[in-house]
Scaffold this active site. Structure first.
Site, PDB file in Angstrom:
ATOM      1  N   LYS A   1       0.844  -1.187   0.000  1.00 30.11           N
ATOM      2  CA  LYS A   1       0.000   0.000   0.000  1.00 30.11           C
ATOM      3  C   LYS A   1       0.884   1.243   0.000  1.00 30.11           C
ATOM      4  CE  LYS A   1      -1.925   2.716   3.014  1.00 30.11           C
ATOM      5  NZ  LYS A   1      -1.985   3.990   2.228  1.00 30.11           N
TER       6      LYS A   1
ATOM      7  N   GLU B   1      10.133   1.903  10.523  1.00 23.97           N
ATOM      8  CA  GLU B   1      11.093   3.000  10.347  1.00 23.97           C
ATOM      9  C   GLU B   1      10.302   4.290  10.533  1.00 23.97           C
ATOM     10  OE1 GLU B   1      14.118   4.985   7.047  1.00 23.97           O
ATOM     11  OE2 GLU B   1      12.683   3.448   6.433  1.00 23.97           O
TER      12      GLU B   1
ATOM     13  N   CYS C   1      12.810  11.959   7.196  1.00 25.10           N
ATOM     14  CA  CYS C   1      13.101  11.609   8.586  1.00 25.10           C
ATOM     15  C   CYS C   1      14.571  11.807   8.938  1.00 25.10           C
ATOM     16  CB  CYS C   1      12.683  10.166   8.858  1.00 25.10           C
ATOM     17  SG  CYS C   1      13.539   8.951   7.829  1.00 25.10           S
TER      18      CYS C   1
ATOM     19  N   GLU D   1       8.187  17.070  15.286  1.00 28.95           N
ATOM     20  CA  GLU D   1       8.776  16.900  13.964  1.00 28.95           C
ATOM     21  C   GLU D   1       8.021  17.788  12.980  1.00 28.95           C
ATOM     22  OE1 GLU D   1      10.275  13.274  11.092  1.00 28.95           O
ATOM     23  OE2 GLU D   1       8.417  13.016  12.227  1.00 28.95           O
TER      24      GLU D   1
END
Length: 406
Positions: free
Chosen positions: A192, A267, A302, A402
């Site tokens: 997906k 991750e 990231c 973040e």
């Protein structure tokens, strides 16, 4: 004149996206679609099928049957290796088009999409590398500890059905990162992609089929977390979940997998702190830190260096250099080689970043550069100028959250 990417749509042969289940392209059972909007222009590019729970169940069933009864896991290593090498070859032949399709997916400038880590070339190399493991995945023999009549040995077997879920910011590289090793090990896959970047995965599904991947071994379901993603991660026939994305969604993956003790690889994002000591090359640090959050995907990664903890003796000169680096950013048509930096992926992310900028100012951070949006022909895109704050404390939102922006 406003920037437009519609001419590239025709050149790349983009058409409405379908699901790929058991070797066939099919429409979503509910007929629902997702409109792909380009982040640099907010133009409508095409529609993508939204897989309902029924469609996801069909994809998982195909992968389950292909694993339990199909040829892939039982195929001679030589044959499976040759198919994956053929995948690598086909990707390599279309590497440039795939990179340009990635630009249509997430707006990454072609100048940055040509960088190896984001390119079609790395995807081809990942499949080539993983193909090399097909006939080298082995167990070991062990000395008998209790009885010399025993012959202990370990055997490595494929996990089973893998649900692979990838984000929008590096769809080529992450497709390879998840799909290639699973296939090399003899697993079957239901992928997906992010609803914000499905075009590359759709094209790659076609290349895998062209290379000879048997029906059901690779399946593609497109759509948002609800209903598509949730149906996939909660299906009890999925043996492993592999996910790259946010911490919040990663937490949901763990909860879903815990109910049936499924394997999970995550991750996730973070805040990427960097401690800068007086003996560093200030120009190099400024280029690395500010460059990663202003060039290319504009901080939407990231691994970006989003905060610096700087020794007081070099604070001012480093801030000066970082501000100069921010000023080097060039926005514009992502297919123009002169463009260095992308828009934010969608209006929701745009509003989040602008909200964090506002909160930093309200909480007393010193705005050094940016903090606003470019105008003119860029007004219709989700652009934010690279923004630099000093005097930030650890209590401020901008130090803890973040940003995923420039």
């Amino acid at each position: 004149m406003a920037v437009s990417v519609l001419n590239q749509r025709e050149r790349l042969g983009i058409s409405p996206g379908q699901l790929f289940i058991n070797g066939n392209w099919v429409q979503a059972s509910g007929g629902q679609t997702w409109t792909h909007i380009h982040p640099a222009t907010n133009e409508e590019i095409t529609t993508i099928a939204v897989a309902e729970a029924e469609d996801v169940a069909a994809a998982v069933a195909a992968a389950r049957t292909a694993f339990d009864s199909g040829p892939w896991g039982r195929m001679a290593a030589r044959e499976r290796k040759r198919i994956l090498q053929r995948v690598s070859q086909l990707i390599g032949e279309q590497a440039e088009d795939l990179a340009h399709l990635q630009t249509m997916d997430n707006g990454v400038p072609v100048s940055f999409g040509a960088v190896y880590q984001l390119s079609g070339e790395i995807l081809a190399d990942i499949f080539d590398y993983q193909a090399g493991w097909v006939d080298r995945i082995s167990g070991e023999t062990l000395p008998s500890y209790l009885n010399n009549d025993w012959f202990p040995m370990t055997v490595r077997e494929p996990v089973g059905v893998v649900a692979a879920i990838i984000p929008w910011n590096a769809p080529l590289m992450l497709f390879g990162q998840k799909v290639a090793p699973a296939l090399a090990a003899g697993c079957t896959v239901v992928l997906k992609p992010s609803e914000w970047a499905s075009l590359t995965s759709i094209r790659l599904a076609g290349l895998l089929a062209e290379a000879g991947i048997p029906d059901g071994v690779f399946n593609l379901v497109t759509g948002p977390p609800e209903p598509t993603g949730e149906a996939l991660i909660t299906d009890p026939r999925v043996d492993k979940i592999s996910f790259t994305g946010s911490r919040a969604v990663g937490s949901r993956m763990l909860h879903a997998a815990a109910d049936r003790v499924a394997r999970v690889s995550l991750e996730l994002g973070g805040k990427s702190p960097n401690i800068v000591f007086p003996d560093v090359d200030l120009d190099a640090v400024a280029a690395m830190a500010m460059g990663m959050v202003s060039m290319g995907l504009s901080g939407q990664g990231c691994v970006c260096h989003t905060r610096l903890l700087v020794h007081e003796s070099i604070h001012d000169p480093l801030v000066e250099r970082a501000a100069a680096m921010a000023a080097m950013t060039t926005f514009g048509d992502p297919y123009d080689p002169a463009t260095t930096s992308s828009a934010l992926i969608n209006e929701r992310q745009l509003n989040k970043v602008m909200g964090l900028i506002a909160s930093a100012q309200e909480e007393g951070a010193e705005l050094i550069a940016g903090g606003d949006r470019p105008g003119g022909e860029l007004t219709s895109g989700n652009f934010v100028n690279p923004t630099l704050f000093a005097g930030v404390t650890n209590q401020m939102r901008i130090a803890r959250e973040e940003v995923f922006g420039p």
